[in-house]
Structures are given as C-alpha cells and as structure tokens.
Design a protein around this motif. Structure first.
Motif, PDB file in Angstrom:
ATOM      1  N   VAL A 128      -9.603  19.523  15.199  1.00 14.41           N
ATOM      2  CA  VAL A 128      -8.980  18.858  16.262  1.00 14.41           C
ATOM      3  C   VAL A 128      -8.523  17.585  15.928  1.00 14.41           C
ATOM      4  O   VAL A 128      -7.128  17.070  15.904  1.00 14.41           O
ATOM      5  N   LEU A 168      -2.614  22.992  12.760  1.00 10.68           N
ATOM      6  CA  LEU A 168      -1.671  21.904  12.833  1.00 10.68           C
ATOM      7  C   LEU A 168      -0.194  22.520  12.745  1.00 10.68           C
ATOM      8  O   LEU A 168       1.012  21.991  13.214  1.00 10.68           O
ATOM      9  N   GLY A 171      -2.507  14.738  12.170  1.00 11.02           N
ATOM     10  CA  GLY A 171      -1.008  15.499  11.238  1.00 11.02           C
ATOM     11  C   GLY A 171      -0.075  14.840  12.351  1.00 11.02           C
ATOM     12  O   GLY A 171       0.845  14.539  11.923  1.00 11.02           O
ATOM     13  N   LEU A 172      -0.336  15.141  13.591  1.00 13.23           N
ATOM     14  CA  LEU A 172       0.886  14.605  14.589  1.00 13.23           C
ATOM     15  C   LEU A 172       1.068  13.125  14.463  1.00 13.23           C
ATOM     16  O   LEU A 172       2.188  12.856  14.688  1.00 13.23           O
ATOM     17  N   TYR A 181      -4.236  26.809  17.081  1.00 13.47           N
ATOM     18  CA  TYR A 181      -5.646  25.885  16.820  1.00 13.47           C
ATOM     19  C   TYR A 181      -5.252  25.210  15.528  1.00 13.47           C
ATOM     20  O   TYR A 181      -5.702  24.156  15.396  1.00 13.47           O
ATOM     21  N   THR A 196      -7.306  33.786  17.550  1.00 14.93           N
ATOM     22  CA  THR A 196      -7.012  32.874  18.559  1.00 14.93           C
ATOM     23  C   THR A 196      -5.626  32.017  18.442  1.00 14.93           C
ATOM     24  O   THR A 196      -5.173  32.153  17.237  1.00 14.93           O
ATOM     25  N   TYR A 217     -12.076  26.600  11.812  1.00 13.06           N
ATOM     26  CA  TYR A 217     -10.858  25.855  12.109  1.00 13.06           C
ATOM     27  C   TYR A 217     -10.380  26.570  13.318  1.00 13.06           C
ATOM     28  O   TYR A 217     -10.050  26.020  14.370  1.00 13.06           O
ATOM     29  N   SER A 218     -10.359  28.036  13.328  1.00 13.72           N
ATOM     30  CA  SER A 218      -9.780  28.500  14.619  1.00 13.72           C
ATOM     31  C   SER A 218     -10.690  28.650  16.023  1.00 13.72           C
ATOM     32  O   SER A 218     -10.391  28.924  16.903  1.00 13.72           O
ATOM     33  N   ALA A 266      -8.242  16.343  12.905  1.00 10.60           N
ATOM     34  CA  ALA A 266      -7.085  16.195  11.451  1.00 10.60           C
ATOM     35  C   ALA A 266      -5.842  16.767  12.151  1.00 10.60           C
ATOM     36  O   ALA A 266      -4.823  16.341  11.663  1.00 10.60           O
ATOM     37  N   ASN A 267      -5.930  17.677  13.290  1.00  5.65           N
ATOM     38  CA  ASN A 267      -4.438  18.023  13.841  1.00  5.65           C
ATOM     39  C   ASN A 267      -3.673  16.833  14.409  1.00  5.65           C
ATOM     40  O   ASN A 267      -2.473  16.515  14.153  1.00  5.65           O
ATOM     41  N   VAL A 268      -4.646  16.030  15.243  1.00  7.69           N
ATOM     42  CA  VAL A 268      -4.081  14.889  15.900  1.00  7.69           C
ATOM     43  C   VAL A 268      -3.604  13.879  14.904  1.00  7.69           C
ATOM     44  O   VAL A 268      -2.825  13.095  14.991  1.00  7.69           O
ATOM     45  N   TRP A 321       0.505  23.553  16.389  1.00  3.12           N
ATOM     46  CA  TRP A 321       0.852  22.274  17.217  1.00  3.12           C
ATOM     47  C   TRP A 321       2.342  21.737  16.915  1.00  3.12           C
ATOM     48  O   TRP A 321       3.016  21.469  17.749  1.00  3.12           O
ATOM     49  N   PHE A 323     -11.733  25.620  17.100  1.00  8.10           N
ATOM     50  CA  PHE A 323     -11.558  24.418  17.414  1.00  8.10           C
ATOM     51  C   PHE A 323     -12.669  23.341  17.292  1.00  8.10           C
ATOM     52  O   PHE A 323     -13.099  22.570  18.039  1.00  8.10           O
TER      53      PHE A 323
END
Lengths: 256, 256
Positions: free
Chosen positions: B204, A125, B210-211, A123, A120, B196-197, B206-208, A128, B199
């Motif tokens: 998701v 961090l 992080g950003l 996905y 994939t 994690y891969s 946690a990625n947000v 991103w 989604f």
C-alpha cells in the motif's frame, strides 16, 4: 453569417513536415496494436471471452482504446486543420467515445476474470493508476462534451476551460501509456518469473512493445506540442461560437 | 549595452497563482523523497554501500536525481522569472549536473550489486527504459551546454534548437517518472509476491508512492506548460545573445 465565415476562412495550408510525423505516429500505433495481438496470440494462447483467455481481452482493448484511439483523438486537430471546426470537434468526440467503449470492455474483461478466478481486485499500482485514468478520462469526456459540443456554454467559459482541457487531455493520455507499461511489466513478472532474466523471446518481445508504447506517447506529444503545428485560430471559430451563443441565448436558462 | 539592457528589462512580475503551484510541487517532491527513504528504511533494511543493502541506493538516488532534481531544474525558468537570464541558465545547468551525478551513483550501485550477486544485467523493461533515459539525459545535457552556456553558438542556431530542447527536456523527465514507476513495480513483485494482493502495508505504501510520483510529474508538467506562466521574453535576452555572438565572433573558428 456562419456560411460566409466558413468559406471566408484562412487559405488551406499544412506544414510541410507534419504529414510525415503523423504517418510515423500511425505506423508506430498500428505496430503497437499488431504486436500486442502477436504477443497474446503467440505466448498467451489468444483471446476468448468465455474461458481463461478472457484476461487477454484486457491488454488488447486497453492498447487499442486508451493508447491508440485516445492518441489519435488528440491528433485530430492537427491532421484536419483545414476542415470546419465543428466537423473536427465531432470527430474528436467520436474517437474518444470509441476509445471509452473499448476501454470499458477491457475493464469488464479483467474484473469478470478476477471474479471467476476468485482473485483480489485493485491491489496493485497498475490497477490504482488504471482506475485513476479511467475516472479522469470519463470526467474529461463529460466536461468536454458539456463545454464544447453541447451548444449551451458561453464563449467566455469555453475559452477559459480550453487550456485546461488540452493539458488534462495530454496528461490523461500519458498516464494511460504509463499504466499500460505497468500492466505489461506485471504480466511479464507474473508469468515469466526467472525466465525473464534469461532473455526468453516473450520477454524481449514485450520489452520492445514497452519501448514502442513509450515512443508512440512521445510522438503524439511532439505533434501536439509543436507550436507552429497548432491549428490556426480561424475567423470561422469566433463567428461559429458567437453564433451558437446567439442561437442558444434564448433557450438556455443559464444565460440571461 | 549589456548592463543597460539588464537594468532596463521588463518590470518584475509574478503571476498570482504560480507560487502556490510551485510550493505544492515542492511539497509533493519532498514527500516523494521522504517516502522513498521511509520505504527503504522500514521494509528494506536501509541503505549501505558495502553490503546487500547497496541495491537500495539505486531507488533513492534515482528518485532524488532523475525525478526531484530533474523536475526542479525544469521549473527554474518559471520560479526565477525576474532574475537575469544568465543566472537562471547557470542554475538550470547546475541542478542538472547534480541530478546527473546522483543518477550516476544510483546506476553504479545497481550494476555493482548485480555483479557481486551474479545477476543478469539489462534484461527487464525497467532497465531498457532506464538506459534510454540516461543516454538521452546525457546527450540533452551536452547539447544544452554547447548551444546555450558555451558562448560560441550563433543566435539563429540557439533559437532553432530551443523548442527541441524544451520538448525533449519535458519528455526525458516524464520518461524518468515512468521508469521509476516500472522499477517500483518490479521491486514490489520480486519481494512481495502473493502478499501484494493481501494489501500488505509495504504494498500500500509503495502504491501511494507510485501515485505521488505520477502526481509530481503532472504538477511539474502543468507549471511548465501553462502559457501565461512562461518566462516573458525580455529585451535583455536578445541583447545578451547578440552580445555573446559579437564577443565570440573574433575567436570562434566556426563562425566567419
């Protein structure tokens, strides 16, 4: 007028400590690249495009392009402080082109590897942040080119955009370093697993590499932000910019 | 003399756009803290000291202390630009004390959790960066206190240390944000694994998060570095510093 003001610029002067700090940053940067190569060579089987080793081109390209070369491109205005502004600008732009092309190779490497393996995309961090960095870097390069190298932008617009360009340049560089740290961490946790907590040599080497990445970021930031190391605003600059303006005022449809 | 110069300072003025940028940074910071709480509450079972949930105190304390409060402490000089310098200094110092104490609780939480579980300490890049940040933060706080709050440092020493304090302050803050990103990544890879891969919602979210962490770091850096938003150097400051010097010259054994 241009020739006159170029020769009549401020006398050549370099702050006494600056060369040592620059030398230190370059030592850090080269160690960083060598250590990334050593890590990939010793523990990951080296680099090749047409095999599973294609993935390894990704970290090496990113450390060379978006960390080392991008960092050095930011330092150009501190290192070549007594050259003509035009020469320094072109060098700054060129280093960023090299960085961008090498980063593009690194980006293709990982997407191509994922495609072949059926993994994939995008996905994590790390990915991103990486896409964010790459898009910002491209936009910043295009904006920088249109405002500063392409001789059409009026002087007032240049001076308004200049501080934004500097801030975003430093921020994109720092985000690149942070993204590299995230990628390193990801690579370690994927392959080392429980061995990471047993202080395996690869884990320790990669941790040291991570600290060096952070230190390189810090060293570049220090040289860049130290107020008395800023490039002195020379008479030449105003004259040159005004000159460009005058030269292009006739052709450019934007200015009237 | 002090009273006179305090009242005779520059007229109160705040750049028009500054409040909006500060409000935006605070919105980001509060969202960050709320989202960390939501992540731990929704996907990690919440927080408690006397159980396996003790670990969860670590990310929450670090995001509140070393990211949100540390960032806000840096902004104090931009936000309270028309207050007496002394008041602003004390607020800056106090916010850093709160941040330090909360970070200490977060540090104790993770070491205590590791001890109870029999996990190895300090093997990962996140932990190495974390210890580096914590030691630098403590040293910076002690140096800042001795130079600027404790009334014994001569004026010349203060003005020489000031730019170093600002550079290292910003760098330690950025390294804190980077360390938080590494920790978040570690927590995700340890528990999500292959999910994690796919989604998964936790990934998701946690990625947000992080950003948002990276954006908060960028917003604080922007407000901090914008040249025309710097606190104006008021007559009061020189007068106050000179005053402290005169007041303490008799008692302090260091000055003669």
């Amino acid at each position: 007028i241009v020739c006159l003001s170029m020769e009549g610029g401020a006398a050549a002067s370099t702050p006494a400590a600056l060369p040592y700090y620059v030398a230190f940053s370059q030592l850090l940067g080269l160690t960083l690249v060598a250590m990334t190569g050593a890590w990939l060579g010793l523990y990951r089987g080296g680099i090749a495009w047409e095999s599973d080793l294609q993935f390894n081109a990704h970290p090496l390209c990113m450390v060379i392009g978006l960390v080392f070369l991008q960092g050095d491109a930011l330092l150009v205005y501190r290192v070549f402080r007594n050259e003509a502004k035009r020469t320094t600008k072109v060098l700054h732009g060129l280093l960023h082109v090299f960085a961008l092309v090498i980063a593009l190779v690194g980006l293709v490497a990982v997407f191509d590897y994922h495609r072949k393996k059926g993994y994939t995309d995008l996905y994590s961090l790390h990915s991103w942040c990486g896409i964010l960095v790459f898009v910002l870097y491209l936009v910043q390069w295009l904006a920088g080119f249109s405002f500063f190298l392409f001789p059409g932008a009026p002087f007032s617009l240049r001076s308004r955009y200049r501080p934004q360009h500097i801030f975003f340049g430093a921020t994109i560089f720092l985000l690149s370093v942070g993204t590299a740290l995230l990628g390193l961490k990801e690579a370690l946790l994927f392959s080392l697993g429980d061995k990471y907590s047993a202080f395996e040599p690869e884990g320790v080497l990669a941790n040291v590499l991570g600290l060096l990445l952070a230190c390189f970021g810090g060293a570049v930031l220090y040289i860049l932000t130290r107020a008395d190391w800023k490039r002195p605003s020379q008479a030449e600059e105003q004259a040159l910019s005004m000159d460009f303006k005058t030269l292009t005022e006739g052709d450019s449809p934007g200015s009237q």
